[in-house]
Design a protein around this motif. Structure first.
Motif, PDB file in Angstrom:
ATOM      1  N   LEU A  72       0.827  -1.203   0.000  1.00  0.00           N
ATOM      2  CA  LEU A  72       0.000   0.000   0.000  1.00  0.00           C
ATOM      3  C   LEU A  72       0.861   1.252   0.000  1.00  0.00           C
ATOM      4  O   LEU A  72       0.412   2.332  -0.369  1.00  0.00           O
ATOM      5  N   GLY A  73       2.126   1.099   0.438  1.00  0.00           N
ATOM      6  CA  GLY A  73       3.022   2.239   0.457  1.00  0.00           C
ATOM      7  C   GLY A  73       3.842   2.381  -0.808  1.00  0.00           C
ATOM      8  O   GLY A  73       4.671   3.289  -0.915  1.00  0.00           O
ATOM      9  N   LEU A  74       3.636   1.505  -1.780  1.00  0.00           N
ATOM     10  CA  LEU A  74       4.393   1.573  -3.021  1.00  0.00           C
ATOM     11  C   LEU A  74       3.919   2.752  -3.865  1.00  0.00           C
ATOM     12  O   LEU A  74       2.746   3.125  -3.838  1.00  0.00           O
ATOM     13  N   SER A  75       4.838   3.307  -4.625  1.00  0.00           N
ATOM     14  CA  SER A  75       4.510   4.426  -5.503  1.00  0.00           C
ATOM     15  C   SER A  75       5.130   4.187  -6.869  1.00  0.00           C
ATOM     16  O   SER A  75       5.960   3.288  -7.046  1.00  0.00           O
ATOM     17  N   THR A  76       4.744   4.998  -7.830  1.00  0.00           N
ATOM     18  CA  THR A  76       5.344   4.882  -9.157  1.00  0.00           C
ATOM     19  C   THR A  76       6.839   5.176  -9.087  1.00  0.00           C
ATOM     20  O   THR A  76       7.633   4.579  -9.812  1.00  0.00           O
ATOM     21  N   LYS A  77       7.235   6.067  -8.181  1.00  0.00           N
ATOM     22  CA  LYS A  77       8.650   6.418  -8.048  1.00  0.00           C
ATOM     23  C   LYS A  77       9.447   5.273  -7.443  1.00  0.00           C
ATOM     24  O   LYS A  77      10.535   4.937  -7.922  1.00  0.00           O
ATOM     25  N   SER A  78       8.917   4.637  -6.399  1.00  0.00           N
ATOM     26  CA  SER A  78       9.669   3.581  -5.717  1.00  0.00           C
ATOM     27  C   SER A  78       9.714   2.283  -6.516  1.00  0.00           C
ATOM     28  O   SER A  78      10.635   1.484  -6.365  1.00  0.00           O
ATOM     29  N   THR A  79       8.719   2.059  -7.370  1.00  0.00           N
ATOM     30  CA  THR A  79       8.655   0.805  -8.124  1.00  0.00           C
ATOM     31  C   THR A  79       9.144   0.923  -9.556  1.00  0.00           C
ATOM     32  O   THR A  79       9.527  -0.077 -10.166  1.00  0.00           O
ATOM     33  N   GLY A  80       9.103   2.135 -10.112  1.00  0.00           N
ATOM     34  CA  GLY A  80       9.418   2.302 -11.523  1.00  0.00           C
ATOM     35  C   GLY A  80       8.268   1.912 -12.425  1.00  0.00           C
ATOM     36  O   GLY A  80       8.402   1.923 -13.653  1.00  0.00           O
ATOM     37  N   LEU A  81       7.124   1.558 -11.832  1.00  0.00           N
ATOM     38  CA  LEU A  81       5.953   1.176 -12.613  1.00  0.00           C
ATOM     39  C   LEU A  81       5.156   2.413 -13.007  1.00  0.00           C
ATOM     40  O   LEU A  81       5.174   3.432 -12.312  1.00  0.00           O
ATOM     41  N   SER A  82       4.450   2.307 -14.118  1.00  0.00           N
ATOM     42  CA  SER A  82       3.519   3.368 -14.478  1.00  0.00           C
ATOM     43  C   SER A  82       2.353   3.341 -13.492  1.00  0.00           C
ATOM     44  O   SER A  82       2.151   2.352 -12.768  1.00  0.00           O
ATOM     45  N   LYS A  83       1.576   4.405 -13.458  1.00  0.00           N
ATOM     46  CA  LYS A  83       0.422   4.445 -12.562  1.00  0.00           C
ATOM     47  C   LYS A  83      -0.536   3.306 -12.881  1.00  0.00           C
ATOM     48  O   LYS A  83      -1.074   2.654 -11.973  1.00  0.00           O
ATOM     49  N   ARG A  84      -0.727   3.028 -14.171  1.00  0.00           N
ATOM     50  CA  ARG A  84      -1.629   1.949 -14.583  1.00  0.00           C
ATOM     51  C   ARG A  84      -1.132   0.598 -14.086  1.00  0.00           C
ATOM     52  O   ARG A  84      -1.897  -0.212 -13.555  1.00  0.00           O
ATOM     53  N   ASP A  85       0.189   0.336 -14.252  1.00  0.00           N
ATOM     54  CA  ASP A  85       0.737  -0.953 -13.836  1.00  0.00           C
ATOM     55  C   ASP A  85       0.742  -1.102 -12.319  1.00  0.00           C
ATOM     56  O   ASP A  85       0.545  -2.202 -11.793  1.00  0.00           O
ATOM     57  N   LEU A  86       0.972  -0.004 -11.605  1.00  0.00           N
ATOM     58  CA  LEU A  86       0.938  -0.063 -10.142  1.00  0.00           C
ATOM     59  C   LEU A  86      -0.473  -0.376  -9.654  1.00  0.00           C
ATOM     60  O   LEU A  86      -0.658  -1.205  -8.745  1.00  0.00           O
ATOM     61  N   MET A  87      -1.469   0.256 -10.251  1.00  0.00           N
ATOM     62  CA  MET A  87      -2.853  -0.022  -9.870  1.00  0.00           C
ATOM     63  C   MET A  87      -3.222  -1.470 -10.178  1.00  0.00           C
ATOM     64  O   MET A  87      -3.956  -2.109  -9.425  1.00  0.00           O
ATOM     65  N   LEU A  88      -2.673  -2.002 -11.288  1.00  0.00           N
ATOM     66  CA  LEU A  88      -2.941  -3.393 -11.643  1.00  0.00           C
ATOM     67  C   LEU A  88      -2.303  -4.335 -10.626  1.00  0.00           C
ATOM     68  O   LEU A  88      -2.910  -5.339 -10.227  1.00  0.00           O
ATOM     69  N   LEU A  89      -1.074  -4.025 -10.194  1.00  0.00           N
ATOM     70  CA  LEU A  89      -0.413  -4.835  -9.169  1.00  0.00           C
ATOM     71  C   LEU A  89      -1.272  -4.895  -7.904  1.00  0.00           C
ATOM     72  O   LEU A  89      -1.506  -5.974  -7.345  1.00  0.00           O
ATOM     73  N   LEU A  90      -1.737  -3.739  -7.452  1.00  0.00           N
ATOM     74  CA  LEU A  90      -2.530  -3.688  -6.225  1.00  0.00           C
ATOM     75  C   LEU A  90      -3.872  -4.402  -6.391  1.00  0.00           C
ATOM     76  O   LEU A  90      -4.359  -5.054  -5.462  1.00  0.00           O
ATOM     77  N   LYS A  91      -4.455  -4.305  -7.593  1.00  0.00           N
ATOM     78  CA  LYS A  91      -5.716  -5.003  -7.851  1.00  0.00           C
ATOM     79  C   LYS A  91      -5.510  -6.514  -7.813  1.00  0.00           C
ATOM     80  O   LYS A  91      -6.285  -7.250  -7.185  1.00  0.00           O
ATOM     81  N   LYS A  92      -4.458  -6.993  -8.491  1.00  0.00           N
ATOM     82  CA  LYS A  92      -4.180  -8.429  -8.478  1.00  0.00           C
ATOM     83  C   LYS A  92      -3.906  -8.915  -7.061  1.00  0.00           C
ATOM     84  O   LYS A  92      -4.322 -10.012  -6.672  1.00  0.00           O
ATOM     85  N   GLN A  93      -3.210  -8.097  -6.286  1.00  0.00           N
ATOM     86  CA  GLN A  93      -2.903  -8.476  -4.912  1.00  0.00           C
ATOM     87  C   GLN A  93      -4.185  -8.651  -4.093  1.00  0.00           C
ATOM     88  O   GLN A  93      -4.336  -9.637  -3.360  1.00  0.00           O
ATOM     89  N   ARG A  94      -5.104  -7.715  -4.230  1.00  0.00           N
ATOM     90  CA  ARG A  94      -6.377  -7.816  -3.500  1.00  0.00           C
ATOM     91  C   ARG A  94      -7.139  -9.074  -3.907  1.00  0.00           C
ATOM     92  O   ARG A  94      -7.687  -9.791  -3.057  1.00  0.00           O
ATOM     93  N   LEU A  95      -7.171  -9.351  -5.208  1.00  0.00           N
ATOM     94  CA  LEU A  95      -7.908 -10.516  -5.694  1.00  0.00           C
ATOM     95  C   LEU A  95      -7.263 -11.823  -5.245  1.00  0.00           C
ATOM     96  O   LEU A  95      -7.956 -12.794  -4.923  1.00  0.00           O
ATOM     97  N   LEU A  96      -5.928 -11.867  -5.218  1.00  0.00           N
ATOM     98  CA  LEU A  96      -5.235 -13.073  -4.763  1.00  0.00           C
ATOM     99  C   LEU A  96      -5.544 -13.370  -3.299  1.00  0.00           C
ATOM    100  O   LEU A  96      -5.710 -14.532  -2.909  1.00  0.00           O
ATOM    101  N   LYS A  97      -5.616 -12.337  -2.491  1.00  0.00           N
ATOM    102  CA  LYS A  97      -5.886 -12.544  -1.066  1.00  0.00           C
ATOM    103  C   LYS A  97      -7.291 -13.081  -0.833  1.00  0.00           C
ATOM    104  O   LYS A  97      -7.568 -13.672   0.211  1.00  0.00           O
ATOM    105  N   ILE A  98      -8.164 -12.899  -1.822  1.00  0.00           N
ATOM    106  CA  ILE A  98      -9.516 -13.453  -1.735  1.00  0.00           C
ATOM    107  C   ILE A  98      -9.579 -14.862  -2.317  1.00  0.00           C
ATOM    108  O   ILE A  98     -10.147 -15.780  -1.717  1.00  0.00           O
ATOM    109  N   SER A  99      -8.971 -15.044  -3.506  1.00  0.00           N
ATOM    110  CA  SER A  99      -9.139 -16.303  -4.237  1.00  0.00           C
ATOM    111  C   SER A  99      -8.217 -17.425  -3.770  1.00  0.00           C
ATOM    112  O   SER A  99      -8.589 -18.602  -3.836  1.00  0.00           O
ATOM    113  N   THR A 100      -7.013 -17.098  -3.300  1.00  0.00           N
ATOM    114  CA  THR A 100      -6.070 -18.155  -2.924  1.00  0.00           C
ATOM    115  C   THR A 100      -6.567 -19.010  -1.761  1.00  0.00           C
ATOM    116  O   THR A 100      -6.453 -20.243  -1.818  1.00  0.00           O
ATOM    117  N   PRO A 101      -7.119 -18.433  -0.686  1.00  0.00           N
ATOM    118  CA  PRO A 101      -7.648 -19.294   0.379  1.00  0.00           C
ATOM    119  C   PRO A 101      -8.719 -20.261  -0.120  1.00  0.00           C
ATOM    120  O   PRO A 101      -8.772 -21.422   0.313  1.00  0.00           O
TER     121      PRO A 101
END
Length: 329
Positions: free
Chosen positions: A48-77
């Motif tokens: 949640l503390g990641l930024s485009t500056k710290s990751t080198g990701l575009s805003k779109r790719d960073l939002m996608l990372l966070l979205k996938k992370q949320r979905l994994l925490k739901i679907s993996t269990p």
């Protein structure tokens, strides 16, 4: 025969063996590849503390990372509840690339060594250097940053090492500040099978199907697949006339586990014990047969590119058994 690689960019011209040299190489600067048991991994407190500056990701790719992370925490269990308990590690050691439709990988050492298809890292070897750093997510949702340390576009294999990782929730904030470089950070991993599989061996495949339907003429249609998917099937042998060490056009291994775009790099594991016997990479759209990188190619690639002190028993038939994984700590 028509080939389809299991990433979104399947229409790109296939690379020829003589297009680039050397065919297989450790990357420039890979002298910093310390043996896995000596690797030092930078830890960060929360995605949640990641930024485009710290990751080198575009805003779109960073939002996608966070979205996938949320979905994994739901679907993996939910996925874990559907798996036999002895196969839980096959799911937990699998990672998805944070980028859109970018593929799958899996961990082969508790110290954070990953393996995937080379075309998941860079479709074009001439663009490899600019694509060496990748963000991935373990099935648990844990975010990591990894660096490509070996690349072989003929075998269609790449080796990555985790260089930074999200702090596990059980750790305190004081541990983060006092242990920013943590040499003992542990990751779930898969053992490599001790031998190649017999024909019709039952397998399980863990992969990352893309969220866009690429089989319809309409654009923007969603598949509604989970971020990570478990499927079952059988090992169907090596394609007639195929060279197991050459997967540049299409994978030599044949299997019938369900896959989709995004499954490239997915582990193919023995259903009886979860050990790795191959990696999904592509399919033949004339026959519908799924294709992959064979056990023999994975073992030879690791023998060439892993640290010689930690690859054990390659010629003795004990490679990657659960007792002696191919990359020892």
């Amino acid at each position: 025969m028509a080939t389809r690689r299991s990433t979104r960019n399947w229409s790109q011209k296939s690379l020829q063996p003589n297009d680039f040299a050397p065919i297989s190489k450790k990357l420039p600067g890979s002298s910093d590849y310390t043996p896995p048991y000596q690797s030092r991994i930078s830890l960060f407190p929360s995605s949640l503390g990641l930024s485009t500056k710290s990751t080198g990701l575009s805003k779109r790719d960073l939002m996608l990372l966070l979205k996938k992370q949320r979905l994994l925490k739901i679907s993996t269990p939910e996925a874990l509840r559907s798996l036999d308990s002895h196969l839980n590690h096959t799911l937990l050691a699998t990672l998805v690339f944070a980028q859109s439709e970018a593929g799958t990988a899996f961990c082969i050492s508790s110290t954070g060594v990953l393996i995937t298809c080379s075309h998941c890292v860079s479709e074009d070897p001439s663009e490899l250097e600019e694509n060496r750093i990748k963000w991935l997510l373990f099935a648990s949702g844990r975010a990591v940053q990894a660096k490509c340390i070996a690349y072989d576009h003929i075998r269609d294999l790449a080796l990555l090492r985790i260089i930074s990782a999200e702090q596990e929730p059980t750790s305190t904030s004081s541990n983060i500040s006092n242990n920013h470089q943590n040499p003992s950070s542990s990751f779930p991993f898969l053992p490599i099978a001790s031998t190649s599989p017999k024909k019709n061996t039952q397998m399980v495949c863990i992969g990352h199907p893309g969220d866009e339907d690429l089989e319809t003429s309409k654009s923007g249609v969603k598949t509604n697949y989970d971020v990570i998917h478990v499927s079952y099937g059988r090992y169907r042998g090596i394609a007639e006339g195929a060279d197991v060490q050459d997967n540049s056009e299409i994978g030599a291994l044949m299997h019938d586990c369900w896959t989709y775009w995004g499954h490239s790099g997915a582990p193919l594991c023995m259903r009886k014990d979860g050990s790795v016997v191959g990696m999904h990479s592509s399919w033949d759209d004339e026959t519908g047969m799924r294709r992959g990188v064979a056990w023999e190619a994975i073992v030879e690639f690791l023998r060439e590119h892993g640290d010689p002190h930690v690859i054990h028993g390659v010629d003795g038939g004990t490679v990657g058994s659960r007792e002696t994984p191919i990359l020892l700590e």
